[in-house]
Design a protein around this motif. Sequence first.
Motif, PDB file in Angstrom:
ATOM      1  N   GLU A   1      41.933  42.138  41.609  1.00 56.88           N
ATOM      2  CA  GLU A   1      41.097  41.125  42.510  1.00 56.88           C
ATOM      3  C   GLU A   1      40.238  40.635  41.449  1.00 56.88           C
TER       4      GLU A   1
ATOM      5  N   CYS B   1      42.301  38.117  39.332  1.00 56.73           N
ATOM      6  CA  CYS B   1      42.872  37.013  39.860  1.00 56.73           C
ATOM      7  C   CYS B   1      41.466  35.946  40.085  1.00 56.73           C
ATOM      8  N   ARG B   2      40.353  36.617  40.351  1.00 57.70           N
ATOM      9  CA  ARG B   2      39.210  35.671  40.473  1.00 57.70           C
ATOM     10  C   ARG B   2      38.741  35.102  39.173  1.00 57.70           C
TER      11      ARG B   2
ATOM     12  N   ALA C   1      41.451  32.368  38.272  1.00 49.79           N
ATOM     13  CA  ALA C   1      41.366  31.205  39.203  1.00 49.79           C
ATOM     14  C   ALA C   1      40.109  30.045  38.816  1.00 49.79           C
ATOM     15  N   SER C   2      39.176  30.890  37.960  1.00 49.39           N
ATOM     16  CA  SER C   2      37.722  30.148  37.547  1.00 49.39           C
ATOM     17  C   SER C   2      38.077  29.586  36.052  1.00 49.39           C
TER      18      SER C   2
ATOM     19  N   ARG D   1      44.136  28.439  45.476  1.00 46.13           N
ATOM     20  CA  ARG D   1      44.639  29.907  44.981  1.00 46.13           C
ATOM     21  C   ARG D   1      43.944  31.016  45.585  1.00 46.13           C
ATOM     22  N   ALA D   2      42.481  30.580  45.336  1.00 46.78           N
ATOM     23  CA  ALA D   2      41.669  31.804  46.034  1.00 46.78           C
ATOM     24  C   ALA D   2      41.751  31.865  47.568  1.00 46.78           C
TER      25      ALA D   2
ATOM     26  N   ARG E   1      45.047  33.740  48.422  1.00 42.73           N
ATOM     27  CA  ARG E   1      44.967  35.300  48.368  1.00 42.73           C
ATOM     28  C   ARG E   1      44.026  35.881  49.492  1.00 42.73           C
TER      29      ARG E   1
ATOM     30  N   ASP F   1      40.822  35.484  49.495  1.00 40.01           N
ATOM     31  CA  ASP F   1      39.683  36.203  48.633  1.00 40.01           C
ATOM     32  C   ASP F   1      38.447  35.448  48.826  1.00 40.01           C
TER      33      ASP F   1
ATOM     34  N   ALA G   1      36.062  34.771  46.042  1.00 41.44           N
ATOM     35  CA  ALA G   1      36.272  33.738  45.015  1.00 41.44           C
ATOM     36  C   ALA G   1      36.293  32.249  45.738  1.00 41.44           C
ATOM     37  N   VAL G   2      36.559  32.103  46.917  1.00 46.57           N
ATOM     38  CA  VAL G   2      36.457  30.820  47.769  1.00 46.57           C
ATOM     39  C   VAL G   2      35.015  30.494  47.793  1.00 46.57           C
TER      40      VAL G   2
ATOM     41  N   ARG H   1      34.090  29.193  44.016  1.00 46.55           N
ATOM     42  CA  ARG H   1      34.358  28.018  43.999  1.00 46.55           C
ATOM     43  C   ARG H   1      33.753  26.781  44.574  1.00 46.55           C
TER      44      ARG H   1
END
Length: 353
Positions: free
Chosen positions: A66, A69-70, A73-74, A137-138, A141, A143, A146-147, A150
């Motif tokens: 996780e 992925c975070r 994605a950043s 993408r977040a 997922r 997530d 992460a959302v 972002r």
Amino acid sequence: MDASEAAGTTAPGTAAAGLTTGALARRLGVSPTTLRSWDRRYGIGPAVRTGGRHRRWTPEDVTVLETMCRLTASGVPPAEAARAARRKAHPAAARRPADTAPAPAPAPAAQAAAGTVPALGTPEPGVARQDGRGLARAAVRLDAAAVDERLEAAVARYGVVTAWQEVMVPTLHAVGRRWASAGDPYVAVEHLLSWHVSTTLRRHTRPSAAPAETTGPGPVLLACVPGEQHTLPLEALNAALTHLGIPVRMFGGAVPAEALLTAVRRLGPAAVVLWAQARSTASPPLAARVAAQEWGVRGARTQALVMLGGPGWAGRPTRGMLRPTALSDALDTLAARYRTALPGPLSRGSGPA
């Protein structure tokens, strides 16, 4: 990979070992091939393997992925993201020679906190699109952390108006299109994203200012027409107006017609913004009734400027009413009205600190 792994199930006797690669891939919104590639290239692999090469991912493994992925994605390169994910999972462990490379660049939210985010304004070509892809993408997922990160980074980098127009709206539209084509799996994605967009906008809404004088213009009244629940565009306008120090009254979704007319008579607003997402909810007769409302002493009666927002008004008779094309257009029009009516200049940088 056996049939049970492809189906995302755990073979008998291995339930305690954790998730299969297929199940974990669906949870994270990545492909099983990506997980196997990360294992092979960066050592981000499962702690448990059964039957030789069959993978079983423990909760600790999931936490590492996780984080991976975070970070990716950043915009952090995968190799650096893998090192950071391992360090976060095992902070006390000795660093391996492979971990001597520079630490990953700070995420946008961390840059914002440090004051190193580029100045607010129009993003460079392609930059906002990349931010939107990371946000999407977040969301896929599911997530939430992460959302939220972002979205905060977009507002910190561009400001509310540009973040809404260049990042939030395109991402919401993209997720909506995936929902329309893929069906139920994307319902939860859109709901999660919408919730966090709303939370971010409200977080960046300042306390509404009062009119400068009792004889000055009233507030801007924001309302969805009866039957309309899509409030996000009004929430964005609400946040932007409060940053200008313009008084606002936000009534939200599906305001009953009589309640809306009563509020107009009580508040004497300088402007009323009516949002209709669908043609079926847009009501020209209601808009005309709002525009006809008057208040004040006889001989000096006042009426509100009526602004119609949303695709629902397209092709409908809206004589004498404004149809802004974007949030920035609506904001410019309303700000100009207050510059004319209030003593002293009103700039985009004014308003409560």
